[in-house]
Design an enzyme around this catalytic site. Structure first.
Site, short mmCIF file in Angstrom:
data_model
loop_
_atom_site.label_atom_id
_atom_site.label_comp_id
_atom_site.label_asym_id
_atom_site.label_seq_id
_atom_site.Cartn_x
_atom_site.Cartn_y
_atom_site.Cartn_z
N LYS A 54 -11.88 -4.60 -3.03
CA LYS A 54 -11.86 -4.96 -4.46
C LYS A 54 -11.90 -6.48 -4.60
O LYS A 54 -12.64 -7.03 -5.42
CB LYS A 54 -10.60 -4.38 -5.14
CG LYS A 54 -10.70 -2.86 -5.33
CD LYS A 54 -9.38 -2.20 -5.73
CE LYS A 54 -9.54 -0.68 -5.74
NZ LYS A 54 -8.31 0.05 -6.02
N GLN A 98 -2.02 -1.37 -6.56
CA GLN A 98 -2.59 -0.31 -5.72
C GLN A 98 -1.57 0.81 -5.51
O GLN A 98 -0.43 0.56 -5.15
CB GLN A 98 -3.06 -0.91 -4.38
CG GLN A 98 -3.84 0.05 -3.50
CD GLN A 98 -5.18 0.49 -4.09
OE1 GLN A 98 -5.81 -0.25 -4.84
NE2 GLN A 98 -5.61 1.69 -3.75
N ASP A 121 -7.22 -0.26 -14.61
CA ASP A 121 -7.22 1.02 -13.91
C ASP A 121 -7.28 2.19 -14.90
O ASP A 121 -7.57 3.33 -14.51
CB ASP A 121 -5.89 1.17 -13.13
CG ASP A 121 -6.07 1.00 -11.64
OD1 ASP A 121 -7.15 1.31 -11.13
OD2 ASP A 121 -5.10 0.57 -10.99
#
Ligand code: GUN
Length: 300
Positions: A54, A98, A121
């Site tokens: 990412k 994460q 997200d």
């Protein structure tokens, strides 16, 4: 017959080129650089590899990006404080923590702490709620990537029988919701969700025109379980060993070699859904930066 391969790397490349151009324009015309912070707790090898990818992509596309690494033992309130710091940082438009997190940290509390306007997200209840009722919002990146893969591959989704295996908050649940909605260009399907208590999985999978597999177990879907001509999206990333070069050997949740002989189109693992998840994270961060600048944006 061998299925057409839905190439997530090639589709990602095309979308990333568009994002890169827009980032340059934003910088030149408005003096804005999209900013993303990724927060990693602990050293889970899969999470390390996702976050590294990412960050690398954010850098390549010209984003301002920060990687925060916290030890496995970090107290929950320290993580919450870090999120608060980035909620208040005007250079940051996207915050990603994460998952999964260590057991002593309440995942829901962490998701709730992120400003929904920086929740790239799409996991915050505000964004989930908006998604369910069809309002502009951050779509969760893997389901969003699946919609784009289906669109670009030319699959007929309107009126199709879609079967989703898996009911997670990250993939199964949101992708099912998005696919039955009356949304364009991809939606309006009839959707069935299968999960660990489903009595006869093959009964459902054999009816599918489009099969989305996010079971979290290697090769659970085999050729005898699918209808000829099915379009298969394999979300699984299972580590099944190490290559002689020391890289993780991956396989999907679908038995690719047998299913590709029956399907009309299929995503490979790696190189299917994985790159799309990262690409849609970049797209969400770009749209967030535009929204924060008061420019027209797809996220509201
Ligand atoms: N873990 C697995 N997939 C994801 C994702 O899309 N976002 C975050 N934050 N964690 C994940």
């Amino acid at each position: 017959m061998s299925a057409k391969i839905i190439d997530g790397v090639a589709i990602s490349k095309e979308i990333r080129e568009g994002i890169k151009k827009e980032v340059q324009e934003l910088k030149e015309k408005h003096g804005i650089t999209p900013g993303l912070v990724t927060i990693l707790v602990g050293e889970n090898p899969a999470s390390v590899s996702y976050v590294t990818a990412k960050q690398k992509t954010a850098h390549e596309l010209g984003f301002y990006s920060i990687q925060e690494n916290l030890p496995e033992s970090v107290p929950e309130d320290e993580l919450l404080k870090m999120i608060e710091k980035y909620n208040n940082d005007p250079k940051i438009h996207g915050i990603l923590v994460q998952l999964p997190l260590p057991k002593h940290i309440d995942e829901n509390k962490v998701i709730y702490a992120i400003d929904p306007r920086k929740d790239v997200d799409g996991f915050h209840p505000v964004n989930v709620g908006k998604m369910v009722i069809g309002l502009p919002c951050f779509l969760p990146c893997t389901p969003y990537g699946i919609l784009v893969l289906l669109d670009k591959s030319g699959a007929k989704v309107d009126g199709a029988e879609v079967v989703v295996i898996g009911r997670s908050n990250i993939v199964g649940k949101p992708v099912a919701i998005l696919l039955f909605q009356k949304r364009k260009p991809v939606g309006n399907a009839t959707v069935t969700i299968c999960h660990t208590a489903t009595k006869d999985m093959a009964f459902h999978t054999k009816r599918a025109d489009i099969l989305i597999v996010a079971a979290g177990k290697p090769k659970v879907v085999t050729a005898d379980m699918v209808k000829p001509g099915v379009v298969v999206i394999d979300v699984g990333v299972n580590r099944i060993g190490t290559t002689p070069e020391g890289k993780a050997k991956l396989c999907g949740d679908v038995d690719f070699d047998s299913v590709k002989e029956v399907a009309s189109a299929i995503t490979p693992v790696p190189g299917g859904v994985g790159p799309m998840t990262i690409t849609m994270l970049m797209k969400n961060t770009l749209e967030s930066a535009k929204m924060w600048a008061g420019l027209p944006s797809e996220v509201g």
